[in-house]
Design a protein around this motif. Structure first.
Motif, mmCIF file in Angstrom:
data_model
loop_
_atom_site.group_PDB
_atom_site.id
_atom_site.type_symbol
_atom_site.label_atom_id
_atom_site.label_comp_id
_atom_site.label_asym_id
_atom_site.label_seq_id
_atom_site.Cartn_x
_atom_site.Cartn_y
_atom_site.Cartn_z
ATOM 1 N N THR A 60 -57.259 5.507 -57.571
ATOM 2 C CA THR A 60 -57.372 5.199 -58.986
ATOM 3 C C THR A 60 -57.999 6.396 -59.684
ATOM 4 O OG1 THR A 60 -57.584 2.851 -58.590
ATOM 5 C CG2 THR A 60 -58.406 3.678 -60.681
ATOM 6 N N MET A 104 -54.403 -7.291 -60.492
ATOM 7 C CA MET A 104 -54.245 -6.139 -61.381
ATOM 8 C C MET A 104 -54.309 -6.609 -62.839
ATOM 9 S SD MET A 104 -54.139 -3.620 -59.344
ATOM 10 C CE MET A 104 -53.685 -2.315 -60.492
ATOM 11 N N ARG A 164 -49.843 -2.312 -58.064
ATOM 12 C CA ARG A 164 -50.678 -1.708 -57.032
ATOM 13 C C ARG A 164 -49.793 -1.187 -55.907
ATOM 14 N NH1 ARG A 164 -53.012 -5.969 -55.550
ATOM 15 N NH2 ARG A 164 -55.056 -5.801 -56.593
ATOM 16 N N THR A 195 -53.176 3.071 -59.076
ATOM 17 C CA THR A 195 -53.884 2.360 -58.021
ATOM 18 C C THR A 195 -53.083 2.353 -56.729
ATOM 19 O OG1 THR A 195 -54.964 0.942 -59.643
ATOM 20 C CG2 THR A 195 -54.967 0.184 -57.370
ATOM 21 N N GLU A 196 -53.712 2.831 -55.682
ATOM 22 C CA GLU A 196 -53.131 2.803 -54.343
ATOM 23 C C GLU A 196 -54.236 2.477 -53.352
ATOM 24 O OE1 GLU A 196 -51.844 6.509 -52.532
ATOM 25 O OE2 GLU A 196 -49.961 5.515 -51.961
ATOM 26 N N SER A 253 -55.490 -4.312 -49.891
ATOM 27 C CA SER A 253 -54.663 -4.913 -50.949
ATOM 28 C C SER A 253 -54.731 -6.434 -50.886
ATOM 29 C CB SER A 253 -53.210 -4.439 -50.824
ATOM 30 O OG SER A 253 -52.560 -5.028 -49.704
#
Length: 384
Positions: free
Chosen positions: A7, A286, A306, A357-358, A364
């Protein structure tokens, strides 16, 4: 926004009910355009330059890199290999089932995994990623959805395109409508009876509930038939009936009836769990746009999506949907090009100070479940 490794900057604040940020009112799925390009930015969605679209420069980069071209060769091989594998597994079901051994139930696992691969191909066909021709994509979707899985391609494509047009927007995105689960505290406080119990504990019940998703998808597909035009109803309904008849006939031919029932239940439970695990990381937790706010295509898709960090195994398990930001920006981008587009998208977001975002796969799920848990918080209050 939940924190994640990639992010770039903090996202706009979210209220405790999980809603935040603006949205664009006009829908744009990108399914027909071949680009995924949305309308120009609305108020507050500009890059700071005061004119033009934030998305246009990125679109030009992706086009220049040749990433919008179809990959018919890739999909032809993928479809052929998948069909061969599906045929091999179901042949094994008939052979092992014929011996009377309960080990045949173990084959429900590879059957479910290959069912998810089939669903991913249908997904890509629904987004016109596979062929230039709309008719060809439609045919691939009907075969892989209605015939092989018993999932209505028309129902799913309509629902999924509405999701792409306004992701995470309550009242516009069917994926955040009130159902077995809810996604905002405003939805949660309206729940009554058993639904209230589900919402109170929905985070811990999420994965067990996914075991019912495989059957729920077939039921929803059959229910949708009555809302379709007569010609579409005939085509899709005939294929759904053919799937159900063929599935039942194959199992009853291969094994005794009670063994067939157990196999079918395990198969559908694992299939639903696999699909749910592929879709859950994409948007839950999210940004959820507020009514009346507006974003351009870039922010609308990036801030609500995401990514899950990719590697060959993750890409295969999630069907490429771990590149969710790129997929939402360019819905018709062929699956093998999503990872190639990622560096361009990430760099463009960095230039505009837009959060990208990752996160890892496990994180996750933690973020998605944390959001669902917070949504049910008011119902766990001692006062309530």
């Amino acid at each position: 926004m939940a924190t994640a490794t990639s992010t770039i900057i903090d996202a706009p604040g979210r209220r405790s009910d999980g809603t935040a940020g603006p949205d664009a009112d006009s829908a744009c799925t990108g399914a027909d355009s071949g680009t995924g390009a949305g309308p120009g930015p609305g108020p507050g969605s500009g890059s700071g330059s005061g004119s033009g679209s934030d998305f246009a420069p990125l679109l030009r980069e992706v086009k220049a890199a040749g990433l919008l071209r179809r990959r018919v060769d890739h999909y032809a091989k993928s479809i052929a290999l998948n069909l061969v594998a599906v045929a091999a597994v179901w042949s094994a079901v008939v052979l092992v089932g014929g011996t009377g051994s309960w080990w045949v139930v173990a084959l429900a696992l590879p059957a479910a995994v290959l069912g998810a691969r089939t669903a991913f191909i249908g997904h890509d066909a629904g987004h016109h990623q596979i062929a230039e021709s709309r008719r060809t994509n439609r045919l691939i979707g009907l075969v892989h959805g209605n015939l092989l899985l018993g999932m209505g391609a028309g129902w799913w494509t309509d629902k999924h395109n509405r999701h792409h047009a306004n992701p995470n927007h309550v009242g516009k995105d069917p994926d955040v409508e009130v159902g077995a689960l809810v996604w905002t505290q405003a939805q949660a406080v309206e729940r009554e009876g058993f639904a209230r119990f589900l919402t109170r504990h929905q985070a811990r019940l999420f994965f067990p509930m996914l075991l019912l998703e495989g059957l729920a998808l077939k039921v929803a597909s059959l229910q949708e038939l009555k809302r379709q035009e007569p010609r579409q109803r005939l085509v899709e309904g005939s294929l759904l009936v053919a799937h159900l008849a063929g599935y039942a006939a194959l199992l009853l031919f291969a094994m005794p009836v009670w063994q067939a029932v157990v196999f079918a239940l395990v198969h559908h439970a694992l299939f639903g769990l696999h699909l749910g695990c592929a879709f859950a990381p994409n948007h839950k937790g999210m940004e959820m746009p507020e009514e009346g706010s507006r974003w351009g295509h870039l922010r609308r898709q990036v801030l609500t999506s995401r990514n899950v960090r990719g590697n060959p195994l993750t890409d295969w398990f999630l069907g490429g949907l771990n590149y969710q930001v790129e997929h939402h920006l360019f819905p018709s981008l062929p699956r093998p090009h999503l990872r190639l587009a990622q560096p361009l998208v990430r760099a463009h977001c960095r230039r505009l100070s837009i959060p990208y975002t990752e996160t890892g796969l496990i994180d996750s799920y933690v973020q998605a479940l944390s959001h669902m848990h917070s949504v049910g918080a008011p119902l766990r209050s001692p006062a309530v």
